[in-house]
Design a protein around this motif. Structure first.
Motif, PDB file in Angstrom:
ATOM      1  N   LEU A 121       1.516   3.129   3.522  1.00  0.00           N
ATOM      2  CA  LEU A 121       1.101   2.441   5.097  1.00  0.00           C
ATOM      3  C   LEU A 121       2.059   1.335   5.267  1.00  0.00           C
ATOM      4  CD1 LEU A 121      -1.018   2.665   6.904  1.00  0.00           C
ATOM      5  CD2 LEU A 121      -2.149   1.045   5.586  1.00  0.00           C
ATOM      6  N   LEU A 178      -9.470  -1.799   7.470  1.00  0.00           N
ATOM      7  CA  LEU A 178      -8.025  -2.224   7.120  1.00  0.00           C
ATOM      8  C   LEU A 178      -7.817  -3.826   7.454  1.00  0.00           C
ATOM      9  CD1 LEU A 178      -5.121  -2.155   5.667  1.00  0.00           C
ATOM     10  CD2 LEU A 178      -4.526  -0.912   7.914  1.00  0.00           C
ATOM     11  N   SER A 209      -3.295  13.214   5.829  1.00  0.00           N
ATOM     12  CA  SER A 209      -2.028  12.712   6.181  1.00  0.00           C
ATOM     13  C   SER A 209      -1.118  14.034   5.608  1.00  0.00           C
ATOM     14  CB  SER A 209      -1.778  11.352   4.987  1.00  0.00           C
ATOM     15  OG  SER A 209      -1.666  11.746   3.677  1.00  0.00           O
ATOM     16  N   ALA A 214      -3.911   2.368  12.445  1.00  0.00           N
ATOM     17  CA  ALA A 214      -4.364   1.906  10.947  1.00  0.00           C
ATOM     18  C   ALA A 214      -5.356   1.102  10.923  1.00  0.00           C
ATOM     19  CB  ALA A 214      -3.080   1.589  10.211  1.00  0.00           C
ATOM     20  N   GLY A 223      -1.582   4.370  -1.235  1.00  0.00           N
ATOM     21  CA  GLY A 223      -2.661   4.803  -0.531  1.00  0.00           C
ATOM     22  C   GLY A 223      -3.937   4.751  -1.384  1.00  0.00           C
ATOM     23  N   GLU A 251       0.846  -1.199   0.065  1.00  0.00           N
ATOM     24  CA  GLU A 251       0.068  -0.054   0.077  1.00  0.00           C
ATOM     25  C   GLU A 251       0.829   1.313  -0.084  1.00  0.00           C
ATOM     26  OE1 GLU A 251      -2.802   1.264  -0.840  1.00  0.00           O
ATOM     27  OE2 GLU A 251      -4.205   1.630   0.618  1.00  0.00           O
ATOM     28  N   TRP A 285      -0.176   0.221  14.383  1.00  0.00           N
ATOM     29  CA  TRP A 285      -1.385  -0.489  13.864  1.00  0.00           C
ATOM     30  C   TRP A 285      -2.723  -0.309  14.719  1.00  0.00           C
ATOM     31  CZ3 TRP A 285      -2.947  -3.226  10.125  1.00  0.00           C
ATOM     32  CH2 TRP A 285      -3.981  -4.269  10.201  1.00  0.00           C
ATOM     33  N   ARG A 343      -4.039   6.178   2.962  1.00  0.00           N
ATOM     34  CA  ARG A 343      -2.797   6.433   3.446  1.00  0.00           C
ATOM     35  C   ARG A 343      -1.628   6.048   2.874  1.00  0.00           C
ATOM     36  NH1 ARG A 343      -2.688   7.469   9.241  1.00  0.00           N
ATOM     37  NH2 ARG A 343      -4.665   7.864   8.858  1.00  0.00           N
ATOM     38  N   ARG A 401       5.192   2.756   6.563  1.00  0.00           N
ATOM     39  CA  ARG A 401       5.031   3.588   7.828  1.00  0.00           C
ATOM     40  C   ARG A 401       4.731   2.738   8.985  1.00  0.00           C
ATOM     41  NH1 ARG A 401       3.247   9.072   6.963  1.00  0.00           N
ATOM     42  NH2 ARG A 401       2.636   9.474   4.701  1.00  0.00           N
ATOM     43  N   LEU A 402       4.153   1.587   8.795  1.00  0.00           N
ATOM     44  CA  LEU A 402       3.862   0.824   9.987  1.00  0.00           C
ATOM     45  C   LEU A 402       5.228  -0.013  10.455  1.00  0.00           C
ATOM     46  CD1 LEU A 402       0.510  -0.586   8.699  1.00  0.00           C
ATOM     47  CD2 LEU A 402       0.782   0.491  10.916  1.00  0.00           C
ATOM     48  N   THR A 407       3.437   5.137  11.608  1.00  0.00           N
ATOM     49  CA  THR A 407       2.010   4.975  12.238  1.00  0.00           C
ATOM     50  C   THR A 407       1.911   3.807  12.830  1.00  0.00           C
ATOM     51  OG1 THR A 407       1.283   5.962   9.951  1.00  0.00           O
ATOM     52  CG2 THR A 407      -0.376   4.381  10.926  1.00  0.00           C
TER      53      THR A 407
END
Lengths: 402, 402
Positions: A133, A158, A317, A147, A125, A122, A144, A130, A136-137, A142
């Motif tokens: 993603l 998600l 974002s 998210a 986005g 992803e 979880w 996002r 970012r995770l 970001t």
């Protein structure tokens, strides 16, 4: 073991996956069958090269060549696309990474540092709104918990989309502990390299950018019987805002786009009650971006006052300016006398750089600059030049232990 | 047999059907479960009154009181709604027709002519884009061979939607052979009656009106990296067109609305490749309408030239001016000293009138003028005045054989 498929062979394998027969563009949204197929393809490519792939609980993937206990070099990109996107944005970086390993092996190079090939989920986005993603995770930019509450256009959470794809984030995410440096190769999404007559370039920085949701509320009414002067039509407020955003960005050399809309009730014979529009804005500095968005919001609010509508703006974002490691860029640019240019597009490389990992980007020339479109293109010769350049970069970075 | 439910009781029965819990508005699209429920409700109401209902192969319904072999009087309206519409537009005419039969019976009236109560399907065109589809098919204004190819937003063919609802158009459509006169009661969709201080009025004419699809084509591209001056963004062409249409209609006292949009690919970070927008336009004469649409199209085309986009305009439905039988209107208006006013809204009454059936419309005051909206409303007292007025009209029209 037979030789792995070369770059052009891999490209032909990827060509049909998630492609629209009508537009010729790609719909490779995350946690859909197209993406699952791409994930399997990547695992097979790694296996063909004798590399074991790890897939984390979200679908991020990495395969390491070498296991020396020193900081490694990760290269790669993403395989997902925007809605009706092009073939190159993302997959070019992944296929080039695999092909660069083949080039290094053909050259007889054995990296002194571990060399990893990674795929982040992803990035665009396009499904959950996002961008980047996966990275970012992985970096913790970001969480979880935040998210998992995101929803796609159909209202799917998600967490459910990931579970439906047979994945389980509680199994853990990719570790970046081994990553000393990250390098992402990407098709250029503008015409800087065309203007400079260069097939390959390196990135200096990513412009700050973000997405803002504009909710324009009015009053639904009959499109035939309601006098024009009795209306509170949010479509008019939106329309003026779209034109104002374009003008503002044009005058300042920045970017402002309304490319996504949702209208309620969206009936031909009804004045809308609600127009939701998403602003994508980018500028050369954090201050300039804030000023651009504030100016658009101010003009929208003034018009809402005249239309008898209301406006609410939500930042969905916002990514600050990312300057890639300048020493690293200079060292790598010297390998091929490549130009070093800024980009207005967000990338996983920006997320890893912001997380403190020295990061570089290699761009491959795009003859028209067109991207996020079925017309996105790069010449085969330029793609092969990109593979060679990436191999040079990886040889340099993995050449000696620390 | 117990007494049939009175008007207010019927209204409470209808209130929950197809209602959105979030907006309070109605989604009574044709050939959906909500409409099937409404069809059953209507059949029950007729049965409670000892009237046998006929349902044709499309779902149009009629129940006749009396079987004398002389031209009859049909009254009724529709039960479908626009997307997120109000409670009154359509159902008020059906419930009032049933209640008017009760009033006539209470008064001891036995009609000398047959009195029919009818319900036409897909009056709003909210699902298949063709307003008054039921009455158009019944009168032959539209043929089934043409209509069956229509598709809804999900791509479902009309023929399949009708079959899925358990209906079969080859069984035949409602016959209008017995209909000597048609009377439709409807909530007013403007504020003429408010301005005149009247609870009830009659219609003089329906403005000509229609729907035009505007396809604005440009080139999809990356919203971040593509310089503003390199874009071919159809959203800008559309936005200017929406503002121009509003201004043009405002200056001329006419109506022009863009309330429905579809954007491709509709991604936040992509310049769109295609914006499709539907224009609803209405004017006081056929010439004025043609001129209004031509002017909007001309301004849109000029802007497309400047934006490097293209424009194609398709007329999806155009209804000419309908003047209701002036002698009939004058005769009925005298019953209650009711004002006779024009409307800008299309109705099944317009289709039947255009097919040569003497037709009248009874309007009930709408305190705000708001319609096609969850906020649509009529006061209970005005609704009951409408029932009494409709009973007076029906008594007059069915009072003596020809």
């Amino acid at each position: 073991m037979p030789a792995p498929p070369d770059f052009e062979h891999m490209w032909r394998q990827l060509a049909p996956v998630g492609r629209s027969a009508s537009s010729g563009g790609y719909f490779r949204q995350p946690w859909t069958s197209a993406e699952t197929e791409l994930r399997s393809w990547f695992a097979e490519q790694c296996a063909t090269r004798g590399l074991a792939v790890e897939t984390d609980g979200l679908g991020n993937q990495v395969a390491w060549w070498g296991d020396a206990d020193v900081p490694g070099v990760l290269t790669g990109s993403h395989l997902d696309s925007v809605l009706d996107g092009g073939a190159y944005d993302g997959p070019l970086g992944v296929a080039s990474a695999l092909a660069a390993v083949d080039v290094l092996r053909d050259r007889g190079v054995t990296p002194a540092r571990p060399l990893g090939i990674g795929v982040f989920v992803e990035e665009e986005g396009s499904r959950f709104g996002r961008a980047c993603l996966g990275s970012r995770l992985v970096t913790g930019a970001t969480t979880w918990d935040e998210a998992k509450e995101l929803r796609d256009r159909d209202g799917v959470f998600l967490a459910d989309a990931v579970a439906d794809a047979g994945l389980d984030p509680s199994r853990g995410l990719l570790s970046l502990d081994r990553v000393g440096t990250f390098v992402e190769l990407h098709v250029e999404q503008g015409r800087d390299l065309v203007d400079r007559g260069a097939a390959v370039g390196l990135a200096s920085e990513i412009w700050p950018h973000g997405r803002w949701r504009f909710d324009f509320r009015g009053q639904a009414n009959h499109a035939g019987t309601t006098r024009m002067e009795d209306r509170h039509d949010p479509m008019l407020t939106y329309a003026m805002t779209a034109l104002a955003a374009n003008k503002q960005a044009r005058l300042s050399g920045e970017r402002a786009t309304f490319g996504r809309l949702a209208v309620e009730p969206n009936g031909t014979n009804a004045v809308p009650s609600l127009v939701t529009a998403w602003l994508d804005a980018r500028a050369s500095s954090d201050d300039a971006l804030a000023e651009l968005v504030a100016s658009i919001e101010r003009q929208a609010g003034d018009r809402a006052g005249r239309d008898g509508t209301s406006l609410a703006v939500t930042a969905e974002s916002v990514s600050g300016s990312v300057a890639f490691d300048p020493g690293l860029a200079a060292r790598l640019a010297a390998l091929g006398d490549w130009p070093v240019i800024p980009t207005q597009a967000g990338h996983d490389a920006g997320i890893l750089s912001a997380a403190g990992i020295p990061t570089a980007m290699v761009f491959v020339r795009n003859p028209t600059g067109v991207s996020h479109s079925p017309d996105e293109h790069a010449e085969a010769g330029d793609c092969l030049a990109g593979v060679e350049a990436l191999a040079d970069v990886l040889a340099e970075l993995t050449g000696a232990p620390a």
